[in-house]
Design a protein around this motif. Structure first.
Motif, PDB file in Angstrom:
ATOM      1  N   UNK A   1      42.824  45.887  44.175  1.00 20.66           N
ATOM      2  CA  UNK A   1      41.713  46.792  43.882  1.00 20.66           C
ATOM      3  C   UNK A   1      41.828  47.387  42.485  1.00 20.66           C
ATOM      4  N   UNK A   2      43.041  47.768  42.084  1.00 23.01           N
ATOM      5  CA  UNK A   2      43.227  48.424  40.788  1.00 23.01           C
ATOM      6  C   UNK A   2      43.365  47.440  39.628  1.00 23.01           C
ATOM      7  N   UNK A   3      43.372  46.145  39.932  1.00 22.92           N
ATOM      8  CA  UNK A   3      43.507  45.151  38.861  1.00 22.92           C
ATOM      9  C   UNK A   3      42.264  45.038  37.996  1.00 22.92           C
ATOM     10  N   UNK A   4      41.114  45.471  38.534  1.00 29.07           N
ATOM     11  CA  UNK A   4      39.854  45.329  37.812  1.00 29.07           C
ATOM     12  C   UNK A   4      39.330  43.906  37.811  1.00 29.07           C
ATOM     13  N   UNK A   5      39.902  43.036  38.632  1.00 26.67           N
ATOM     14  CA  UNK A   5      39.538  41.623  38.634  1.00 26.67           C
ATOM     15  C   UNK A   5      38.779  41.193  39.878  1.00 26.67           C
ATOM     16  N   UNK A   6      38.414  42.138  40.730  1.00 31.31           N
ATOM     17  CA  UNK A   6      37.597  41.812  41.899  1.00 31.31           C
ATOM     18  C   UNK A   6      36.136  41.996  41.492  1.00 31.31           C
ATOM     19  N   UNK A   7      35.423  40.884  41.324  1.00 33.57           N
ATOM     20  CA  UNK A   7      34.048  40.953  40.840  1.00 33.57           C
ATOM     21  C   UNK A   7      33.141  41.532  41.925  1.00 33.57           C
ATOM     22  N   UNK A   8      31.955  42.074  41.543  1.00 41.88           N
ATOM     23  CA  UNK A   8      31.075  42.713  42.529  1.00 41.88           C
ATOM     24  C   UNK A   8      30.769  41.851  43.746  1.00 41.88           C
ATOM     25  N   UNK A   9      30.539  40.545  43.546  1.00 45.83           N
ATOM     26  CA  UNK A   9      30.189  39.691  44.682  1.00 45.83           C
ATOM     27  C   UNK A   9      31.363  39.498  45.642  1.00 45.83           C
ATOM     28  N   UNK A  10      32.572  39.818  45.219  1.00 44.55           N
ATOM     29  CA  UNK A  10      33.757  39.652  46.064  1.00 44.55           C
ATOM     30  C   UNK A  10      34.266  40.978  46.613  1.00 44.55           C
ATOM     31  N   UNK A  11      33.582  42.068  46.260  1.00 43.68           N
ATOM     32  CA  UNK A  11      34.092  43.384  46.649  1.00 43.68           C
ATOM     33  C   UNK A  11      34.113  43.569  48.154  1.00 43.68           C
ATOM     34  N   UNK A  12      33.223  42.891  48.859  1.00 47.84           N
ATOM     35  CA  UNK A  12      33.196  43.023  50.319  1.00 47.84           C
ATOM     36  C   UNK A  12      34.545  42.642  50.941  1.00 47.84           C
ATOM     37  N   UNK A  13      35.291  41.763  50.268  1.00 45.57           N
ATOM     38  CA  UNK A  13      36.593  41.372  50.804  1.00 45.57           C
ATOM     39  C   UNK A  13      37.573  42.544  50.739  1.00 45.57           C
TER      40      UNK A  13
END
Length: 398
Positions: A347-359
């Protein structure tokens, strides 16, 4: 290279303004700027100051996209070279076509590491250039090469729009990619279009449609092609979300057979060239979704390979996804404390793109259901790092 204002500033400012449904006058009232001043900024007649760019970022919720364009280095040599190429393109020389095709590969290779908001204007620029050349005088052979390049760029642009949760734009460019691929008689691009749409609906919770689209992509794409392999992996994911472990395993077995003797591509980071190393990462995701007991072992091995030094590795976006996979597997294995720790890293990596945030939100929900006290910390991190407009309480497919 001289420090200057990126020439894309005006177009990107206009895009953010229109996306928020604001007129120049309305934006001026919110930003305390005159309508004429904003018009000059959008038209490129006046250069913004850093403070103005930052202020407009705040007003438009642009998350720093405008400020990053002010004071950025501008490669004047590259811009001049492009202008020379455009002048020479009246007859579309082979050199021009080769440069375009190389540009397509460069952008597809940048996709795994570059922020979607930063990649989008580059893809738009290349796609617009291909469109201008198609309007000119070209031979049939040149036309096909341009159609193929345009098809790849259009499906890549659609993918970036999906990452940014811009569904209408993604749908429009997927239609364009399909049209270009049909005119060029290029079945692999058509297969990627169907696979891309399958991934989008999977993230929205329509698992049956994702399954249907994945199977259609496999029928359309050439057997053994990257699109065919990716669509098979996507089918496994759809079965996993539906909880059918038997069909999940069968689809993963097909992926393993397809990739058994597959050579490593010249550019493994290329989004449209299947890297055999991806197979293990997809298996980790799929098995964790299916609740398979083997998910933890596979997920640990994938993360160790991607990020041996725990610094994000060479593919930080894939590393973040691997941590979400491992976290889900750990919760299922009764280890919620470690699951919380790896989830926090993702979560804190900043690498979870918006379309993958549900994961991330799905994993948060699973952790909270265990009752561990660390869940409160994870929720706080999710709320702090969630993309704008996303709610951390949402589950998969919402």
């Amino acid at each position: 290279m001289a420090a200057s204002v990126d020439p894309r500033f005006g177009a990107i400012l206009r895009e953010f303004r229109e996306r928020r449904g604001l007129s120049l006058r309305a934006l001026g009232q919110r930003a305390h700027r005159s309508k004429s001043h904003l018009h000059e900024l959008e038209a490129g007649l006046k250069a913004p100051t850093t403070d103005t760019a930052r202020h407009l970022d705040q007003v438009l919720d642009a998350e720093g996209a405008l400020a990053r364009l002010v004071g950025a280095p501008v490669d004047h040599a590259a811009e001049a070279a492009e202008l020379r190429l455009r002048v020479a393109a009246s007859d579309v020389s082979n050199d021009v076509l080769v440069r375009i095709e190389q540009g397509v590969d460069d952008l597809a290779s940048a996709y795994p590491t570059m922020a979607p908001m930063d990649l989008l204007p580059l893809v738009r620029r290349h796609l617009a250039y291909v469109g201008r050349l198609l309007d000119g005088r070209v031979t049939l052979a040149q036309q096909r090469r341009l159609l193929v390049a345009g098809g790849w760029l259009a499906v890549l642009r659609a993918t970036v729009h999906i990452d940014l949760q811009q569904g209408a734009a993604a749908a429009a460019h997927l239609r364009t990619a399909i049209d270009l691929a049909s005119h060029a008689e290029h079945p692999e691009i058509r297969g990627w279009c169907l696979e891309t749409r399958a991934w989008e609906v999977l993230t929205q919770g329509d698992y049956r449609l994702a399954l249907d689209l994945s199977r259609r992509a496999q029928r359309v794409a050439p057997t053994g092609s990257s699109a065919h392999i990716q669509a098979t992996a996507q089918e496994a994911r759809a079965w996993a979300r539906m909880g059918d472990i038997r069909e999940t395993r069968r689809a993963l077995d097909r992926v393993e057979r397809l990739t058994a003797n597959l050579p490593l591509p010249e550019r493994a980071e290329h989004h449209y060239r299947y890297d055999p190393a991806k197979a293990a990462a997809y298996a980790a995701t799929t098995l964790s979704w299916a609740g398979d007991p083997g998910a933890e072992h596979v997920a640990r091995a994938v993360l160790a390979e991607l990020d041996p030094d725990s610094d994000g590795g060479a593919r930080p976006r894939r590393s973040a996804s691997a941590r979400l996979d491992l976290g889900l597997a750990l919760v299922a294995a009764g280890q919620p404390e470690e699951a919380t720790a790896v989830a926090a890293q993702a979560v804190t990596s900043g690498r979870v793109v918006p379309s993958n945030w549900w994961r991330a939100t799905e994993l948060l929900t699973r952790v909270e259901q265990t009752g561990v006290p660390e869940a409160a910390m994870l929720r706080e991190l999710c709320e702090d790092h969630a993309p704008r407009g996303r709610q951390t309480a949402d589950g998969a497919g919402s």
